[in-house]
Design a protein around this motif. Structure first.
Motif, PDB file in Angstrom:
ATOM      1  N   GLN A  99       0.843  -1.188   0.000  1.00  0.00           N
ATOM      2  CA  GLN A  99       0.000   0.000   0.000  1.00  0.00           C
ATOM      3  C   GLN A  99       0.883   1.244   0.000  1.00  0.00           C
ATOM      4  O   GLN A  99       1.822   1.359   0.767  1.00  0.00           O
ATOM      5  CB  GLN A  99      -0.898   0.004   1.236  1.00  0.00           C
ATOM      6  CG  GLN A  99      -1.883   1.149   1.267  1.00  0.00           C
ATOM      7  CD  GLN A  99      -2.815   1.076   2.467  1.00  0.00           C
ATOM      8  OE1 GLN A  99      -2.711   0.158   3.283  1.00  0.00           O
ATOM      9  NE2 GLN A  99      -3.685   2.035   2.583  1.00  0.00           N
ATOM     10  N   VAL A 100       0.543   2.162  -0.889  1.00  0.00           N
ATOM     11  CA  VAL A 100       1.351   3.375  -0.998  1.00  0.00           C
ATOM     12  C   VAL A 100       0.868   4.386   0.023  1.00  0.00           C
ATOM     13  O   VAL A 100      -0.331   4.621   0.165  1.00  0.00           O
ATOM     14  CB  VAL A 100       1.249   3.964  -2.406  1.00  0.00           C
ATOM     15  CG1 VAL A 100       2.133   5.180  -2.537  1.00  0.00           C
ATOM     16  CG2 VAL A 100       1.621   2.904  -3.445  1.00  0.00           C
ATOM     17  N   GLN A 101       1.804   5.006   0.704  1.00  0.00           N
ATOM     18  CA  GLN A 101       1.465   6.012   1.709  1.00  0.00           C
ATOM     19  C   GLN A 101       2.422   7.191   1.603  1.00  0.00           C
ATOM     20  O   GLN A 101       3.559   7.045   1.154  1.00  0.00           O
ATOM     21  CB  GLN A 101       1.550   5.427   3.117  1.00  0.00           C
ATOM     22  CG  GLN A 101       0.504   4.390   3.444  1.00  0.00           C
ATOM     23  CD  GLN A 101       0.631   3.886   4.869  1.00  0.00           C
ATOM     24  OE1 GLN A 101       1.724   3.752   5.393  1.00  0.00           O
ATOM     25  NE2 GLN A 101      -0.498   3.629   5.499  1.00  0.00           N
ATOM     26  N   GLY A 127       6.341   2.777  -0.386  1.00  0.00           N
ATOM     27  CA  GLY A 127       5.755   1.854  -1.326  1.00  0.00           C
ATOM     28  C   GLY A 127       5.939   2.327  -2.760  1.00  0.00           C
ATOM     29  O   GLY A 127       6.439   3.426  -3.017  1.00  0.00           O
TER      30      GLY A 127
END
Length: 116
Positions: free
Chosen positions: A1-3, A26
């Motif tokens: 998951q990109v954060q 990410g």
């Protein structure tokens, strides 16, 4: 998951300096250098305002021109906001925003308080 993860906020006296960081965690599917990075802030009871933007060029809000500098380290997928000559009216939650195509990521914000 990109954060997006912001850091660097805190309490500083008027006239002081802080450096905020915004790191992409990410894979974002885009080369970071091509990502539009924006810093916004929102003070209590006020609307969110654009502070600085780094994309094809850099843009600053009128209230921070000459005092704040946005920069980025593309290899580290990190953007920075250098804040100098801080004033009490700079107190706010600062948010990082990354935009690229369909990507529109926001961090959770970092609180900056300028007070003696």
């Amino acid at each position: 998951q990109v954060q997006l993860v912001e850091s660097g906020g805190g309490l500083v006296q008027p006239g002081g300096s802080l450096r905020l960081s915004c790191t992409v965690s990410g894979s974002i599917g885009s080369i970071f250098s091509r990502v539009d990075i924006r810093w916004y802030r929102q003070a209590l009871g006020k609307e969110r305002e654009l502070v600085a933007r780094s994309f094809l060029s850099t843009i600053y809000g009128d209230s921070v021109k000459g005092r704040f500098t946005i920069s980025r380290d593309n290899a580290k997928k990190t953007a920075y906001l250098y804040m100098n000559s801080l004033k009490p009216e700079d107190s706010a939650v600062y948010y990082c925003n990354a935009v690229s195509g369909d990507l529109d990521l926001w961090g959770k914000g970092t609180l900056v308080t300028v007070s003696s």
